[in-house]
Design an enzyme around this catalytic site. Structure first.
Site: not given
Ligand SMILES: *Cc1c(COP(=O)(O)O)cnc(C)c1O
Length: 403
Positions: A188, A216, A247
């Site tokens: 990210s 992502h 997301k």
């Molecule tokens: C945002 C993210 C997470 C965590 O996700 P949540 O559902 O908010 O706990 C895990 N791995 C990656 C690569 C992320 O970008």
């Protein structure tokens, strides 16, 4: 004589460490919004800003259709379950969502978690032990790193995105019972897309499993938005997929692991964040199901996101800014110097654009940037307004040529 107690010393130590964070410019204040999430947000100071820093890739977070879907699910299934899944916390809508996610990403089965952090935290320990090897990209997400820590398998780390080093680590782990390569599908900070075609070939060559974290990617990477494995044409060659509902896939919260049914059954029996934590609320579960149905029926949101991304990448480069090349809706606008990145983000805020500056230790020294994230919710007019603000702030700070 007054003696300080251990409690006073404890609070004093925290206070000193917080002071140091502020001194070092590493303290993270929280921006307070008074509106829904969206292409435009209102901050608690009343300011309206074009938002370029949410993980709201498909623009669903603040969308009326999601609000309605969550209300509908709440009406039908209630507010919550007050139970873990295996006691009395599984409803038809949870089973339907698991089936829909598995179908969407192309695996046999799927298990829900309260967050992707929990999915990653609970995936390794039940499946691997001291006989096994976990081979992890050096820049993998914190939740993967923590999940590996909770597991007795030996950890091997390969240099970020470096296939020669991955091969070296696979050779080093040759005498282990099982080897699993673990990588973020998309990283990210840079928008870097993992080389899953080459990773799968190496996995075949060295008899290893492959796991990807699709936080992502799920919902918009690949021709029909299935993820990085679709983008790289390796659907069916990935053993374990973790992802988030927080997301692109709606933006509330919740996570999942998708894999063969024996893997998922084992996690249901043994994965601690699943066994010992409350079931996902029906509002989120039902609304997420509606997202999966919508994305399976049409690629419209995914297509709009990629059109917006292509437009922004082309125009920001034309202004003379340096960006990390690529195709992902994460667009790092490189400023290199930490104070410049801070000043630039602050000036953009004044000009009505919300972006975040990133600098060491979040990114390597000398690689300070503002990270732009595009959304399907942005209109071309909003992006052009934001680009004009980038141009103005860039000229004021002599980052791009005057005109
Ligand atoms: C945002 C993210 C997470 C965590 O996700 P949540 O559902 O908010 O706990 C895990 N791995 C990656 C690569 C992320 O970008």
């Amino acid at each position: 004589m007054t003696q300080t107690t251990s409690r006073q010393q404890f609070i004093g130590k925290l206070s000193a460490s917080l002071h140091q964070l502020r001194e070092d410019g590493l303290y993270k204040p929280e921006r307070v919004l008074s509106s829904r999430q969206g292409a435009v947000v209102t901050c608690d100071d009343g300011r309206q800003l074009i938002n370029l820093c949410a993980n709201n890739y498909l623009g669903l977070s603040g969308d009326d259709s999601m609000v309605q879907a969550s209300i509908d699910a709440t009406r039908e299934f209630g507010y919550g379950l007050s139970s873990v899944r295996f006691i009395c916390g599984t409803q038809t809508v949870h089973k339907q969502l698991e089936k829909a996610i598995a179908g969407f990403v192309g695996t046999e089965d799927c298990i829900l978690y309260a967050a992707a952090f929990d999915a990653n935290g609970g995936v390794f320990e039940p499946l691997f032990d001291e006989n096994d090897a976990i081979i992890s990209d050096a820049l993998n997400h914190a939740s993967i790193i923590d999940g590996i820590r909770l597991c007795k398998a030996t950890r091997y780390r390969y240099a970020h995105n470096d296939m020669a080093d991955l091969e070296t680590q696979l050779k080093a782990a040759a005498d282990k019972r099982h080897r699993i390569i673990v990588t973020d599908g998309v990283f990210s900070m840079d928008g870097t897309i993992a080389q899953l075609d080459r990773i799968c070939d190496l996995a075949d060559q060295y008899d290893a499993l492959v796991m990807i974290d699709e936080c992502h990617a799920s919902g918009f990477m690949g021709a029909t938005g299935r993820g990085t494995h679709e983008y790289h044409n390796v659907m069916g060659r990935i053993d374990i997929i973790t992802g988030t509902l927080g997301k692109a896939l709606g933006g509330a919260m919740g996570g999942f692991t998708a894999a063969r049914k024996e893997v998922i059954d084992t996690l249901r029996q043994k994965s601690r964040p699943y066994l010992f934590s409350n079931t996902l609320a029906p509002s989120i579960t039902g609304a997420s199901l509606s997202v999966l149905q919508r994305l399976s029926a049409s690629t419209e949101l995914r297509d709009r996101l990629h059109a917006n991304t292509a437009h922004f990448r082309r125009e920001i480069a034309a202004l003379g800014f340096t960006i990390k090349p690529g195709t992902h809706p994460v667009v790092p606008v490189m400023l290199f110097d930490a104070p410049v990145a801070q000043k630039f983000a602050a000036r953009l805020y004044e000009l009505g654009v919300l972006v975040t500056g990133f600098f060491y230790p979040v990114v390597p020294m000398g690689q300070a940037r503002v990270r732009v994230q595009l959304s399907a919710a942005h209109s071309i007019e909003q992006l052009n307004t934001a680009l004009a603000a980038f141009a103005q702030a860039g000229r004021e700070l002599s980052l791009i040529k005057q005109i």
